[in-house]
Design an enzyme around this catalytic site. Structure first.
Site, PDB file in Angstrom:
ATOM      1  N   MET A   1      45.362  41.143  44.450  1.00  0.00           N
ATOM      2  CA  MET A   1      45.935  42.137  45.361  1.00  0.00           C
ATOM      3  C   MET A   1      46.018  41.568  46.764  1.00  0.00           C
ATOM      4  O   MET A   1      45.008  41.111  47.307  1.00  0.00           O
ATOM      5  CB  MET A   1      45.078  43.402  45.333  1.00  0.00           C
ATOM      6  CG  MET A   1      45.213  44.183  44.027  1.00  0.00           C
ATOM      7  SD  MET A   1      43.981  45.478  43.891  1.00  0.00           S
ATOM      8  CE  MET A   1      44.543  46.648  45.104  1.00  0.00           C
ATOM      9  N   GLN A  61      50.574  33.861  41.779  1.00  0.00           N
ATOM     10  CA  GLN A  61      51.559  34.930  41.910  1.00  0.00           C
ATOM     11  C   GLN A  61      52.670  34.523  42.890  1.00  0.00           C
ATOM     12  O   GLN A  61      52.389  34.201  44.053  1.00  0.00           O
ATOM     13  CB  GLN A  61      50.884  36.213  42.424  1.00  0.00           C
ATOM     14  CG  GLN A  61      51.866  37.350  42.605  1.00  0.00           C
ATOM     15  CD  GLN A  61      51.252  38.613  43.197  1.00  0.00           C
ATOM     16  OE1 GLN A  61      51.839  39.674  43.085  1.00  0.00           O
ATOM     17  NE2 GLN A  61      50.116  38.531  43.837  1.00  0.00           N
ATOM     18  N   CYS A  91      56.143  44.953  44.504  1.00  0.00           N
ATOM     19  CA  CYS A  91      55.680  45.234  45.865  1.00  0.00           C
ATOM     20  C   CYS A  91      56.628  46.195  46.587  1.00  0.00           C
ATOM     21  O   CYS A  91      57.839  45.954  46.664  1.00  0.00           O
ATOM     22  CB  CYS A  91      55.554  43.933  46.654  1.00  0.00           C
ATOM     23  SG  CYS A  91      54.959  44.242  48.324  1.00  0.00           S
ATOM     24  N   LYS A 132      55.280  41.420  36.719  1.00  0.00           N
ATOM     25  CA  LYS A 132      54.708  42.725  37.066  1.00  0.00           C
ATOM     26  C   LYS A 132      55.835  43.558  37.656  1.00  0.00           C
ATOM     27  O   LYS A 132      56.490  43.137  38.612  1.00  0.00           O
ATOM     28  CB  LYS A 132      53.590  42.518  38.087  1.00  0.00           C
ATOM     29  CG  LYS A 132      53.141  43.760  38.824  1.00  0.00           C
ATOM     30  CD  LYS A 132      52.002  44.445  38.099  1.00  0.00           C
ATOM     31  CE  LYS A 132      51.521  45.681  38.843  1.00  0.00           C
ATOM     32  NZ  LYS A 132      51.010  45.413  40.162  1.00  0.00           N
ATOM     33  N   ASN A 193      49.335  49.771  33.877  1.00  0.00           N
ATOM     34  CA  ASN A 193      48.616  49.709  35.160  1.00  0.00           C
ATOM     35  C   ASN A 193      48.923  50.978  35.964  1.00  0.00           C
ATOM     36  O   ASN A 193      49.991  51.559  35.832  1.00  0.00           O
ATOM     37  CB  ASN A 193      49.089  48.458  35.926  1.00  0.00           C
ATOM     38  CG  ASN A 193      48.719  48.474  37.401  1.00  0.00           C
ATOM     39  OD1 ASN A 193      49.579  48.647  38.262  1.00  0.00           O
ATOM     40  ND2 ASN A 193      47.449  48.307  37.697  1.00  0.00           N
ATOM     41  N   GLY A 194      47.948  51.375  36.763  1.00  0.00           N
ATOM     42  CA  GLY A 194      48.139  52.497  37.683  1.00  0.00           C
ATOM     43  C   GLY A 194      47.167  53.632  37.435  1.00  0.00           C
ATOM     44  O   GLY A 194      47.061  54.138  36.318  1.00  0.00           O
ATOM     45  N   GLU A 195      46.386  53.994  38.491  1.00  0.00           N
ATOM     46  CA  GLU A 195      45.447  55.127  38.439  1.00  0.00           C
ATOM     47  C   GLU A 195      44.375  54.971  37.369  1.00  0.00           C
ATOM     48  O   GLU A 195      43.963  55.963  36.764  1.00  0.00           O
ATOM     49  CB  GLU A 195      46.192  56.451  38.219  1.00  0.00           C
ATOM     50  CG  GLU A 195      46.996  56.933  39.399  1.00  0.00           C
ATOM     51  CD  GLU A 195      46.189  57.163  40.685  1.00  0.00           C
ATOM     52  OE1 GLU A 195      45.196  57.897  40.648  1.00  0.00           O
ATOM     53  OE2 GLU A 195      46.572  56.587  41.716  1.00  0.00           O
ATOM     54  N   GLY A 217      43.921  47.702  39.374  1.00  0.00           N
ATOM     55  CA  GLY A 217      44.255  47.450  40.770  1.00  0.00           C
ATOM     56  C   GLY A 217      43.081  47.921  41.622  1.00  0.00           C
ATOM     57  O   GLY A 217      41.994  47.323  41.590  1.00  0.00           O
ATOM     58  N   ARG A 218      43.285  49.044  42.310  1.00  0.00           N
ATOM     59  CA  ARG A 218      42.246  49.551  43.209  1.00  0.00           C
ATOM     60  C   ARG A 218      40.951  49.901  42.490  1.00  0.00           C
ATOM     61  O   ARG A 218      39.874  49.837  43.080  1.00  0.00           O
ATOM     62  CB  ARG A 218      42.786  50.764  43.975  1.00  0.00           C
ATOM     63  CG  ARG A 218      43.922  50.400  44.931  1.00  0.00           C
ATOM     64  CD  ARG A 218      44.708  51.616  45.343  1.00  0.00           C
ATOM     65  NE  ARG A 218      45.347  52.231  44.183  1.00  0.00           N
ATOM     66  CZ  ARG A 218      45.946  53.409  44.194  1.00  0.00           C
ATOM     67  NH1 ARG A 218      45.992  54.110  45.309  1.00  0.00           N
ATOM     68  NH2 ARG A 218      46.500  53.888  43.092  1.00  0.00           N
TER      69      ARG A 218
HETATM   70  C1  LIG Z   1      46.234  46.610  49.025  1.00  0.00           C
HETATM   71  C2  LIG Z   1      47.036  46.405  47.783  1.00  0.00           C
HETATM   72  C3  LIG Z   1      47.524  45.136  47.494  1.00  0.00           C
HETATM   73  C4  LIG Z   1      48.266  44.912  46.344  1.00  0.00           C
HETATM   74  N1  LIG Z   1      48.726  43.666  46.080  1.00  0.00           N
HETATM   75  C5  LIG Z   1      49.422  43.430  44.947  1.00  0.00           C
HETATM   76  C6  LIG Z   1      49.865  42.137  44.628  1.00  0.00           C
HETATM   77  O1  LIG Z   1      49.663  41.180  45.364  1.00  0.00           O
HETATM   78  N2  LIG Z   1      50.553  41.969  43.465  1.00  0.00           N
HETATM   79  C7  LIG Z   1      50.789  42.995  42.605  1.00  0.00           C
HETATM   80  O2  LIG Z   1      51.409  42.788  41.551  1.00  0.00           O
HETATM   81  N3  LIG Z   1      50.395  44.240  42.886  1.00  0.00           N
HETATM   82  C8  LIG Z   1      49.703  44.470  44.032  1.00  0.00           C
HETATM   83  N4  LIG Z   1      49.277  45.736  44.311  1.00  0.00           N
HETATM   84  C9  LIG Z   1      49.502  46.807  43.342  1.00  0.00           C
HETATM   85  C10 LIG Z   1      48.354  46.888  42.360  1.00  0.00           C
HETATM   86  O3  LIG Z   1      48.225  45.693  41.632  1.00  0.00           O
HETATM   87  C11 LIG Z   1      48.553  48.029  41.361  1.00  0.00           C
HETATM   88  O4  LIG Z   1      49.753  47.802  40.663  1.00  0.00           O
HETATM   89  C12 LIG Z   1      48.654  49.376  42.047  1.00  0.00           C
HETATM   90  O5  LIG Z   1      47.688  49.527  43.051  1.00  0.00           O
HETATM   91  C13 LIG Z   1      48.500  50.488  41.005  1.00  0.00           C
HETATM   92  O6  LIG Z   1      47.304  50.343  40.301  1.00  0.00           O
HETATM   93  P1  LIG Z   1      45.994  51.169  40.738  1.00  0.00           P
HETATM   94  O7  LIG Z   1      46.419  52.621  40.805  1.00  0.00           O
HETATM   95  O8  LIG Z   1      45.021  50.856  39.639  1.00  0.00           O
HETATM   96  O9  LIG Z   1      45.596  50.665  42.073  1.00  0.00           O
HETATM   97  C14 LIG Z   1      48.536  45.987  45.454  1.00  0.00           C
HETATM   98  C15 LIG Z   1      48.046  47.254  45.757  1.00  0.00           C
HETATM   99  C16 LIG Z   1      47.306  47.473  46.888  1.00  0.00           C
HETATM  100  C17 LIG Z   1      46.783  48.867  47.166  1.00  0.00           C
END
Ligand SMILES: Cc1cc2nc3c(=O)[nH]c(=O)nc-3n(C[C@H](O)[C@H](O)[C@H](O)COP(=O)(O)O)c2cc1C
Length: 323
Positions: A1, A61, A91, A132, A193-195, A217-218
């Site tokens: 991330m 990436q 992104c 992605k 992916n997501g939430e 992710g988060r």
């Molecule tokens: C601060 C931040 C940086 C992120 N950087 C990337 C990244 O470099 N590459 C990517 O594919 N997704 C990136 N994402 C998206 C996350 O990988 C993920 O797809 C998104 O947050 C949804 O998943 P989550 O709800 O589990 O966080 C980023 C998200 C956040 C909040």
């Protein structure tokens, strides 16, 4: 991330366990072959085995829209020892989208497929090329076409963040929206992916999307042992104890790349902001260091926090004895 999961954080999370692989922050590709130092800066693991110290492979990436430039840079990353290439089409950042990178490309499914194909053709067949995406840009009318194009272009895996760019990061994630594109049995290499914040979310996301893998992710930042608990498939498990985690946070502060005085502690503050979701103690530590920008001051704040935390633990123990 981007901006949060650098090499020290990858080392930390993968040493806690449960990850099959991780990806670097963005290597931004315009129309040139980037110097090797850029790859080493963003993926210092390439100076060794290309894996984290725990042995988890790291994929480089790439973010960009020029198929030829992405292909030559992918080849360079592989020549330097990258275990795989991950292509970003998710992104949502304005600056990235304005230069035709990230999720804006989802408006052009053929461009996405063309990029995957160019990179796939450039690197040896045994090297994974992953992509992605989000469900789409404004809506998910083109999702099937995008997914089809990515798979036909030979992507090893496709991770789908189950929101559109328009949805941003706002809950919910639309796991069900992925199900229709999973009908084809060849798509076992699609990742949801997501939430995903706990083990139950991971189970629900896989069931509702019919994907058999998840990407965090988060959730990985807010519960650093989440991948391990997902791996163990234990829905009743609680996040690791704070007194163990706070040592990791302190160590992360010491190890993390602090490129200028003004930025000292920024990544730690960012991590604490995620940890607040599961740990009230992260909130109090965050409050202590929020305005601090010097290493000594922040270290002292960690000491004070530890004393306060131990004191609270003692109080809880004596409460337990009294009752
Ligand atoms: C601060 C931040 C940086 C992120 N950087 C990337 C990244 O470099 N590459 C990517 O594919 N997704 C990136 N994402 C998206 C996350 O990988 C993920 O797809 C998104 O947050 C949804 O998943 P989550 O709800 O589990 O966080 C980023 C998200 C956040 C909040």
């Amino acid at each position: 991330m981007e901006g949060v999961i650098d090499a020290p954080m990858r080392a930390r999370l993968t040493s806690i366990g449960g990850y099959s692989r991780c990806v670097t922050e963005f290597v931004r590709v315009t129309d040139v072959l980037l110097p090797e130092r850029v790859f080493f800066r963003l993926c210092p693991e390439l100076l060794g085995s290309g894996c984290t110290p725990a042995g988890t492979p790291v994929y480089v990436q790439l973010l960009g829209s020029d198929p030829k430039a992405l292909a030559v840079n992918a080849l360079r990353a592989v020549a330097l020892g990258a275990h795989g290439i991950d292509l970003n089409f998710g992104c949502p950042a304005k600056t990235v989208n304005n230069s035709m990178g990230g999720s804006i490309l989802l408006r052009e499914p053929q461009t996405v497929a063309g990029i995957v194909q160019a990179v796939r053709d450039a690197v040896p067949a045994q090297v994974p090329v992953t992509a992605k995406i989000r469900l789409g840009y404004d809506d998910y009318n083109s999702l099937a076409e995008i997914v089809d194009g990515v798979h036909k272009a030979g992507a090893t895996e496709l991770a789908i963040h189950a929101r559109t760019k328009f949805n941003g990061y706002k809950p919910p994630a639309y796991w069900d929206a992925v199900r229709p594109v999973m009908d084809d049995k060849r798509r076992t290499n699609t990742i949801i992916n997501g939430e995903i914040w706990d083990v139950a979310d991971s189970v629900a996301a896989m069931q509702r999307s019919t994907c058999s893998h998840v990407m965090l992710g988060r959730g990985a930042l807010s519960a650093p042992d989440l991948a391990k608990r997902i791996h163990q498939n234990d829905e009743t498990s609680a996040p690791m104890a704070w007194h163990l985690l706070v040592e990791e946070v302190r160590d992360q502060f010491i190890c993390s790349d602090q490129n200028s005085e003004r930025h000292i502690g920024n990544r730690t503050k960012q991590w604490l902001a995620y940890l607040k979701r599961n740990y009230p103690q992260a909130q109090s530590l965050f409050a202590r260091i929020r305005t601090l920008h010097d290493a000594k001051g922040i270290e002292k704040a960690f000491d004070a926090h530890k004393r306060e935390d131990l004191h609270e633990l003692d109080e809880i123990k004596s409460d337990v004895t009294i009752h």
